[in-house]
Design an enzyme around this catalytic site. Structure first.
Site, mmCIF file in Angstrom:
data_model
loop_
_atom_site.group_PDB
_atom_site.id
_atom_site.type_symbol
_atom_site.label_atom_id
_atom_site.label_comp_id
_atom_site.label_asym_id
_atom_site.label_seq_id
_atom_site.Cartn_x
_atom_site.Cartn_y
_atom_site.Cartn_z
ATOM 1 N N THR A 78 0.817 -1.214 0.000
ATOM 2 C CA THR A 78 0.000 0.000 0.000
ATOM 3 C C THR A 78 0.848 1.260 0.000
ATOM 4 O OG1 THR A 78 -1.799 -1.132 1.161
ATOM 5 C CG2 THR A 78 -1.797 1.262 1.259
ATOM 6 N N THR A 152 2.061 -4.035 4.757
ATOM 7 C CA THR A 152 1.991 -4.280 6.203
ATOM 8 C C THR A 152 1.585 -5.705 6.568
ATOM 9 O OG1 THR A 152 -0.298 -3.453 6.287
ATOM 10 C CG2 THR A 152 1.470 -1.871 6.731
ATOM 11 N N ASP A 153 0.872 -6.408 5.684
ATOM 12 C CA ASP A 153 0.295 -7.695 6.081
ATOM 13 C C ASP A 153 1.339 -8.719 6.509
ATOM 14 O OD1 ASP A 153 -2.218 -6.729 5.683
ATOM 15 O OD2 ASP A 153 -2.651 -7.880 3.877
ATOM 16 N N LYS A 230 1.406 -7.253 13.477
ATOM 17 C CA LYS A 230 0.246 -6.475 13.043
ATOM 18 C C LYS A 230 -0.970 -6.984 13.798
ATOM 19 C CE LYS A 230 -2.290 -4.801 9.014
ATOM 20 N NZ LYS A 230 -2.448 -4.812 7.545
#
Length: 406
Positions: A78, A152-153, A230
């Site tokens: 992203t 980020t995942d 996360k």
């Protein structure tokens, strides 16, 4: 790509054709909205094919006039994406300044942007981690600090992999992501990147993750890669330091909150990973035959057990046979917070007798990466000895009550 003009119920609509299939037609109208119609109710007045602009891609770009040199290695996600408002599609950022854009950063630092790959983080594999680590190693010749932009995942997996692979670090490696793309008014990209670049300019000799401290702007925190996870799907402060305080915080300057490894004189990269490692999430109803299929051919398996580290008793023989063959079964907890302790209940003691190793307070994903690293670089003979050692701060000497650092 086509510009179209249609009539729908006596009204004309102009825009860009996004999709025409399954009896439906979707158009990005001139007013910016995506509109979907029943194809049988639409008359197409005109179609004009327009040539898409090809975006210039350069492997390395340099910006800024500052003395301190920082390299940004872009991998996708992203943070490196924008929405094409003509089509509604998500595309890579073409101008790297959208990632850090600000004259202040460009006056403080000399920034190199290196395009390593453009991958959604869920598509990254251990081979990509190794490729990235080697690119980072190359880039350390040019810069005093490294920033890696990443989706980020799975950022905690990749950052942990680099943390283990770099036995010694002569500069910081800071991973950074965002929850909203750089073109959105609510984007966290620039603040996260500003924090990451400033963290990369310190004397840190570790791998960290830079993300928002809270849901509002103003403060970026640095998490130790091997203690982070996360913990929310969409919040800006999605990442947490598990059972410990974060390493540092950036507002207008960097302030450290806990001890950290200082940068050394040179880098040492151990870039071998054994990919025959997997994670199994125990759940009620999990049957032995399914577990056998999942662990067949593996050299190690990380079990995410319940509570203090438990699974159903009828699964224990499966792992006993697995470890008898010279493989390794490692117990972590689904609870995430707290530590595994297999000495409390009889099930835990049976697991120990079956050869299952406790990961203690290690984060499950970190235990998975550490197992790959340990097997890849030290082999089976040294596995237990090395795995049980605190290599990069992944094992805590004491757990800090959660209310202290939330």
């Amino acid at each position: 790509m086509q510009n179209v003009e249609i009539i729908y119920k006596n009204a004309k609509v102009r825009g860009i054709l996004i999709n025409e299939a399954n009896g439906l037609i979707t158009i990005k109208a001139d007013n910016g909205y995506n509109l979907t119609f029943d194809r049988s109710e639409v008359e197409i007045l005109s179609r004009v094919t327009i040539e898409e602009k090809k975006e210039k891609k350069t492997e390395v770009e340099s910006f800024g006039t500052g003395e301190k040199s920082i390299s940004i290695l872009a991998t996708g996600g992203t943070i490196a994406s924008r929405v094409d408002y003509e089509t509604g599609a998500v595309k890579p950022v073409s101008d790297p300044r959208l990632l850090f854009g600000g004259t202040e950063l460009e006056s403080k630092f000399n920034i190199r942007v290196v395009n390593v790959m453009n991958q959604l983080s869920e598509n990254m594999k251990p081979a990509d981690w190794i490729h990235l680590a080697r690119k980072v190693m190359d880039e350390t010749k040019h810069s005093s600090g490294i920033v890696v932009s990443h989706g980020t995942d799975t950022m905690s997996y990749t950052s942990s992999a680099l943390a283990f692979m770099f036995e010694r670090l002569a500069q910081p490696i800071i991973f950074v992501g965002s929850q909203r793309s750089s073109d959105r008014p609510s984007s966290d990209t620039k603040e996260n990147m500003e924090g990451a670049i400033n963290f990369a300019a310190t004397d840190l000799g570790e791998v960290g993750i830079a993300m928002h401290k809270g849901i509002s702007d103003g403060s970026i925190v640095l998490h130790r890669a091997v203690r982070s996870r996360k913990m929310h799907t969409s919040r800006r402060d999605a990442f947490e330091s598990i059972d410990t305080v974060h390493l540092a915080e950036y507002t207008s300057s960097v302030r450290f909150f806990s001890d950290y490894r200082k940068a050394e004189e040179e880098n040492l990269l151990l870039d071998h990973l054994d990919e025959k490692v997997s994670i199994i999430y125990f759940h009620p109803g999990l049957v032995a035959s399914d577990v056998e299929n999942m662990i067949e051919g593996k050299h190690a398996v990380v079990i995410m057990g319940t509570g203090l580290g438990h699974i159903a008793k009828d699964l224990i023989p499966v792992f006993k046979n697995f470890t008898k063959d010279g493989n390794f079964a490692i117990m972590t907890s689904q609870c995430i917070y707290g530590s595994v302790d297999m000495n409390v209940y009889s099930t835990g003691r049976e697991l120990i007798a079956a050869g299952v190793i406790s990961a203690g307070d290690m984060v499950p994903e970190v235990a998975y990466v550490k197992a790959m690293f340990t097997l890849g670089n030290y082999g089976r003979e040294e596995f237990i000895n090395v795995f049980n050692r605190n290599l990069r701060g992944e094992i805590l000497n004491r757990l800090i009550p959660r209310e202290v650092y939330i």
